[in-house]
Scaffold this motif. Sequence first.
Motif, PDB file in Angstrom:
ATOM      1  N   HIS A   1      36.765 -32.473 -15.727  1.00 45.62           N
ATOM      2  CA  HIS A   1      35.967 -31.303 -16.213  1.00 45.62           C
ATOM      3  C   HIS A   1      34.424 -31.568 -16.686  1.00 45.62           C
ATOM      4  O   HIS A   1      33.562 -30.996 -16.366  1.00 45.62           O
ATOM      5  N   PHE A   2      34.589 -32.616 -17.177  1.00 47.16           N
ATOM      6  CA  PHE A   2      32.904 -33.037 -17.780  1.00 47.16           C
ATOM      7  C   PHE A   2      32.113 -33.807 -16.743  1.00 47.16           C
ATOM      8  O   PHE A   2      31.056 -34.245 -17.253  1.00 47.16           O
ATOM      9  N   VAL A   3      32.565 -34.189 -15.636  1.00 46.39           N
ATOM     10  CA  VAL A   3      31.739 -34.805 -14.658  1.00 46.39           C
ATOM     11  C   VAL A   3      31.473 -33.850 -13.495  1.00 46.39           C
ATOM     12  O   VAL A   3      30.556 -34.016 -12.679  1.00 46.39           O
ATOM     13  N   THR A   4      32.163 -32.680 -13.674  1.00 48.30           N
ATOM     14  CA  THR A   4      31.697 -31.613 -12.378  1.00 48.30           C
ATOM     15  C   THR A   4      30.928 -30.582 -12.993  1.00 48.30           C
ATOM     16  O   THR A   4      30.953 -30.148 -14.069  1.00 48.30           O
ATOM     17  N   MET A   5      30.032 -30.460 -12.195  1.00 50.93           N
ATOM     18  CA  MET A   5      28.964 -29.577 -12.571  1.00 50.93           C
ATOM     19  C   MET A   5      29.268 -28.087 -12.582  1.00 50.93           C
ATOM     20  O   MET A   5      28.854 -27.113 -11.632  1.00 50.93           O
ATOM     21  N   GLU A   6      29.986 -27.530 -13.222  1.00 51.62           N
ATOM     22  CA  GLU A   6      30.886 -26.189 -13.187  1.00 51.62           C
ATOM     23  C   GLU A   6      30.789 -25.854 -14.712  1.00 51.62           C
ATOM     24  O   GLU A   6      31.115 -26.789 -15.899  1.00 51.62           O
TER      25      GLU A   6
ATOM     26  N   GLN B   1      35.237 -22.699 -19.155  1.00 51.41           N
ATOM     27  CA  GLN B   1      35.626 -21.701 -20.124  1.00 51.41           C
ATOM     28  C   GLN B   1      36.386 -22.103 -21.156  1.00 51.41           C
ATOM     29  O   GLN B   1      37.498 -22.629 -20.988  1.00 51.41           O
ATOM     30  N   TRP B   2      35.889 -21.934 -22.258  1.00 52.66           N
ATOM     31  CA  TRP B   2      36.739 -22.661 -23.406  1.00 52.66           C
ATOM     32  C   TRP B   2      38.067 -22.077 -23.473  1.00 52.66           C
ATOM     33  O   TRP B   2      38.937 -22.758 -23.989  1.00 52.66           O
ATOM     34  N   VAL B   3      38.465 -20.808 -23.877  1.00 54.46           N
ATOM     35  CA  VAL B   3      39.712 -20.134 -24.007  1.00 54.46           C
ATOM     36  C   VAL B   3      40.628 -20.873 -23.261  1.00 54.46           C
ATOM     37  O   VAL B   3      41.606 -21.234 -23.626  1.00 54.46           O
TER      38      VAL B   3
ATOM     39  N   HIS C   1      28.020 -29.232 -22.343  1.00 61.05           N
ATOM     40  CA  HIS C   1      28.380 -29.336 -21.070  1.00 61.05           C
ATOM     41  C   HIS C   1      27.715 -28.001 -20.077  1.00 61.05           C
ATOM     42  O   HIS C   1      26.984 -28.448 -19.259  1.00 61.05           O
ATOM     43  N   ASN C   2      28.282 -27.058 -20.916  1.00 59.07           N
ATOM     44  CA  ASN C   2      27.767 -25.657 -19.910  1.00 59.07           C
ATOM     45  C   ASN C   2      26.443 -25.635 -20.104  1.00 59.07           C
ATOM     46  O   ASN C   2      25.791 -25.276 -19.095  1.00 59.07           O
ATOM     47  N   ILE C   3      25.558 -25.872 -21.029  1.00 62.67           N
ATOM     48  CA  ILE C   3      24.149 -25.958 -21.044  1.00 62.67           C
ATOM     49  C   ILE C   3      23.432 -26.982 -20.023  1.00 62.67           C
ATOM     50  O   ILE C   3      22.550 -26.398 -19.357  1.00 62.67           O
TER      51      ILE C   3
ATOM     52  N   GLU D   1      25.660 -14.858 -22.082  1.00 60.90           N
ATOM     53  CA  GLU D   1      26.817 -14.401 -21.437  1.00 60.90           C
ATOM     54  C   GLU D   1      27.769 -15.620 -20.557  1.00 60.90           C
ATOM     55  O   GLU D   1      28.848 -15.529 -20.538  1.00 60.90           O
ATOM     56  N   LEU D   2      26.813 -16.621 -20.040  1.00 58.31           N
ATOM     57  CA  LEU D   2      27.547 -17.879 -19.280  1.00 58.31           C
ATOM     58  C   LEU D   2      28.196 -18.499 -20.326  1.00 58.31           C
ATOM     59  O   LEU D   2      29.234 -19.144 -19.887  1.00 58.31           O
ATOM     60  N   LEU D   3      27.725 -18.652 -21.518  1.00 58.59           N
ATOM     61  CA  LEU D   3      28.427 -19.459 -22.359  1.00 58.59           C
ATOM     62  C   LEU D   3      29.428 -18.873 -23.081  1.00 58.59           C
ATOM     63  O   LEU D   3      30.064 -19.739 -23.939  1.00 58.59           O
ATOM     64  N   CYS D   4      29.555 -17.853 -23.126  1.00 61.50           N
ATOM     65  CA  CYS D   4      30.350 -16.721 -23.838  1.00 61.50           C
ATOM     66  C   CYS D   4      30.189 -16.938 -25.497  1.00 61.50           C
ATOM     67  O   CYS D   4      31.111 -17.023 -26.200  1.00 61.50           O
TER      68      CYS D   4
END
Length: 387
Positions: free
Chosen positions: A242-247, A250-252, A288-290, A307-310
């Motif tokens: 999850h943390f090496v993929t550039m995507e 979604q936290w929930v 990571h999302n930023i 919106e992208l970061l919720c």
Amino acid sequence: MRLAADVSGTRKVVVAIVQICYEARAWKTLNEQISVLNKKRAQLKQIYVEIERARLVRKLAKIKEEQGLIAEAADLMQEVAVETFGAMAKTEKIAFILEQVRLCLDRKDYMRAQILSRRISPKAFDAGTLKEKKKPKEGDNMVEEAPPEIPSLLELKRIYYELMIRYYSHNNDYLEICRSYKAIYDIPSVKEDPAQWIPVLRKICWYLVLSPHDPMQSSLLNATLEDKKLLEIPKFRALLKHFVTMEVIQWVPFWEIYQSEFGQERTMPGGFIGDKAAEDLRQRVIEHNILVVSKYYSRISLARLAELLCLSVQETEKHLSDMVVLKSLVAKVDRPAGIVCFRAAKDSNEILNSWAINIEKLLDLVEKSCHQIHKETMVHKAPLKVQ
């Protein structure tokens, strides 16, 4: 005898003094005599009693600890600087210093624990077995063998890093905790036993994703992903992925998958990671999302980023500002316009260099075009000359 440099005679006298005090149960006198004999060692270079004194101090500290006097036990141990004892075995020195560190941690004296831990070089645990030396003659300096209760070098390595984990947990230094677990994971006896390496590898994965993004964290993350043993715990391999993929994560749904695994750490060796770690994990997901968004956008509205970061706009701006302050990200926020720019500002030299490169490319294209035009002209003129 001491002044006459009679080594064997002086040894017998010293042993007799200690034996008489012991049989008479004169503990105070015994302690005084040991101190006196220790101070007089410089007059007879072949007589050393500091090792015996260090062992006695350790036993006394253990008695104090059993009585609940942790502070007194720690103070007693700190009076002895075993790193200066040339005749003491390497493993016994390390074990003594580790005991000093443990007592400091027990009394929550983290500053002194750090100072004492620096007396041990991590490279000392990777050194091979010492070569056999010739038996020294009587009176020569020699390294004494460690008592049988002293652990081996690899066992001491594990104890050292377990103490370091306790120290780094005090200030939530996740990356250093991860590196300590990685050192334990590399011990051969741990790698050979699934009951030992699985809990340790789980901890490595958790602390890796809890660590703030930086080059060392990224390097460790990619190195851990290459470990084939991670295939045996696929959920944690997916966690690192999850943390090496550039995507965007979604936290929930992410937390729904890993919340149970996070809670299971309470029953695992090494103990629970901590309640604060759950908040820090969410923080790392946001960071990571930023970073992912900054790879795909050069400019984006603050509302769209939120919106992208919720998140709310205020939370988004706070997290973005924190990352810029920590130099994890290059960004500028135009608050009146509500625009975030992820492009780094160029100085005059960079602008001039980019212009020079662009002009050079343009001239190169012009030259190639002229060559092609000239070539086509010559091809069309050739049939006309034949006619």
